[in-house]
Design a protein around this motif. Structure first.
Motif, PDB file in Angstrom:
ATOM      1  N   CYS A 150      -2.921  -3.632   2.527  1.00  0.00           N
ATOM      2  CA  CYS A 150      -1.859  -4.606   2.264  1.00  0.00           C
ATOM      3  C   CYS A 150      -2.396  -5.990   2.650  1.00  0.00           C
ATOM      4  O   CYS A 150      -3.574  -6.133   2.989  1.00  0.00           O
ATOM      5  CB  CYS A 150      -0.602  -4.246   3.069  1.00  0.00           C
ATOM      6  SG  CYS A 150      -0.826  -4.381   4.850  1.00  0.00           S
ATOM      7  N   HIS A 151      -1.559  -7.003   2.630  1.00  0.00           N
ATOM      8  CA  HIS A 151      -2.066  -8.356   2.905  1.00  0.00           C
ATOM      9  C   HIS A 151      -2.402  -8.570   4.369  1.00  0.00           C
ATOM     10  O   HIS A 151      -3.434  -9.154   4.708  1.00  0.00           O
ATOM     11  CB  HIS A 151      -1.058  -9.408   2.445  1.00  0.00           C
ATOM     12  CG  HIS A 151      -1.600 -10.795   2.527  1.00  0.00           C
ATOM     13  ND1 HIS A 151      -1.347 -11.619   3.595  1.00  0.00           N
ATOM     14  CD2 HIS A 151      -2.412 -11.464   1.691  1.00  0.00           C
ATOM     15  CE1 HIS A 151      -1.983 -12.764   3.390  1.00  0.00           C
ATOM     16  NE2 HIS A 151      -2.634 -12.693   2.241  1.00  0.00           N
ATOM     17  N   CYS A 152      -1.543  -8.106   5.262  1.00  0.00           N
ATOM     18  CA  CYS A 152      -1.765  -8.365   6.695  1.00  0.00           C
ATOM     19  C   CYS A 152      -2.785  -7.407   7.303  1.00  0.00           C
ATOM     20  O   CYS A 152      -3.277  -7.652   8.397  1.00  0.00           O
ATOM     21  CB  CYS A 152      -0.444  -8.308   7.462  1.00  0.00           C
ATOM     22  SG  CYS A 152       0.225  -6.654   7.656  1.00  0.00           S
ATOM     23  N   GLY A 153      -3.083  -6.315   6.596  1.00  0.00           N
ATOM     24  CA  GLY A 153      -4.102  -5.387   7.066  1.00  0.00           C
ATOM     25  C   GLY A 153      -3.594  -4.242   7.923  1.00  0.00           C
ATOM     26  O   GLY A 153      -4.392  -3.426   8.393  1.00  0.00           O
ATOM     27  N   LYS A 154      -2.279  -4.163   8.124  1.00  0.00           N
ATOM     28  CA  LYS A 154      -1.739  -3.017   8.888  1.00  0.00           C
ATOM     29  C   LYS A 154      -1.956  -1.723   8.112  1.00  0.00           C
ATOM     30  O   LYS A 154      -2.294  -0.698   8.683  1.00  0.00           O
ATOM     31  CB  LYS A 154      -0.231  -3.194   9.120  1.00  0.00           C
ATOM     32  CG  LYS A 154       0.133  -4.340  10.021  1.00  0.00           C
ATOM     33  CD  LYS A 154       0.439  -3.846  11.406  1.00  0.00           C
ATOM     34  CE  LYS A 154       0.930  -5.000  12.249  1.00  0.00           C
ATOM     35  NZ  LYS A 154       0.562  -4.827  13.657  1.00  0.00           N
ATOM     36  N   CYS A 174       4.588  -2.612   2.972  1.00  0.00           N
ATOM     37  CA  CYS A 174       4.350  -2.952   4.367  1.00  0.00           C
ATOM     38  C   CYS A 174       5.524  -3.771   4.897  1.00  0.00           C
ATOM     39  O   CYS A 174       5.913  -4.768   4.278  1.00  0.00           O
ATOM     40  CB  CYS A 174       3.058  -3.743   4.476  1.00  0.00           C
ATOM     41  SG  CYS A 174       2.766  -4.401   6.124  1.00  0.00           S
ATOM     42  N   VAL A 214       5.588  -5.647   7.399  1.00  0.00           N
ATOM     43  CA  VAL A 214       5.153  -6.923   7.975  1.00  0.00           C
ATOM     44  C   VAL A 214       4.920  -7.959   6.874  1.00  0.00           C
ATOM     45  O   VAL A 214       5.489  -9.038   6.885  1.00  0.00           O
ATOM     46  CB  VAL A 214       3.870  -6.743   8.818  1.00  0.00           C
ATOM     47  CG1 VAL A 214       3.400  -8.080   9.372  1.00  0.00           C
ATOM     48  CG2 VAL A 214       4.120  -5.743   9.934  1.00  0.00           C
ATOM     49  N   CYS A 215       4.104  -7.623   5.872  1.00  0.00           N
ATOM     50  CA  CYS A 215       3.748  -8.610   4.839  1.00  0.00           C
ATOM     51  C   CYS A 215       4.432  -8.370   3.500  1.00  0.00           C
ATOM     52  O   CYS A 215       4.377  -9.228   2.628  1.00  0.00           O
ATOM     53  CB  CYS A 215       2.233  -8.668   4.657  1.00  0.00           C
ATOM     54  SG  CYS A 215       1.529  -7.165   3.968  1.00  0.00           S
TER      55      CYS A 215
HETATM   56 ZN    ZN Z   1       1.020  -5.722   5.654  1.00  0.00          ZN
END
Ligand code: ZN
Length: 116
Positions: free
Chosen positions: A8-12, A71, A73-74
């Motif tokens: 995903c974008h934030c990397g989680k 995700c 988060v992002c």
């Molecule tokens: Zn994310």
């Protein structure tokens, strides 16, 4: 088969997928057209979630046959899970979330998901 890393974008959320990326699908259903995903389908054996299980939010609509995830988060949708018409589990991976993919080189099939 090539192995691609995805996230995903934030990397989680991180995963690996083995695929030829053929075909890739651009679908016009109410979900895909809003998200702009380009999808490719892989079997569960070819998909490995590396991290981020606890960061995934699940969304279901219509017949609830597809587990749409993103995700929390992002907000990025990197894959979804579900069953194909024969009842086999499949993962639909958003090719836009894979590393080292030249989107211009993909063979994109336009699917009329709106009519399904
Ligand atoms: Zn994310």
């Amino acid at each position: 088969m090539k192995t691609y890393k995805g996230s995903c974008h934030c990397g989680k959320v991180k995963f690996e997928v083995q695929s030829e990326l053929k075909p890739t699908i651009d679908c016009n259903c109410s979900m895909c057209k809003r998200k702009g995903t380009i999808l490719t389908f892989v079997s569960p054996e070819s998909f490995k979630l590396i991290s981020g299980e606890d960061s995934l939010t699940h969304y279901h609509f219509n017949k609830h046959v597809i587990d749409h995830t993103f995700c929390k988060v992002c907000g990025v949708t990197s894959f979804a899970s579900g069953k194909d018409p024969k009842g086999n589990f499949m993962n639909a991976v958003n090719v836009r979330c894979l590393e080292d993919v030249d989107l211009n080189s993909l063979e994109i099939v336009h699917v009329d998901g709106k009519s399904f």
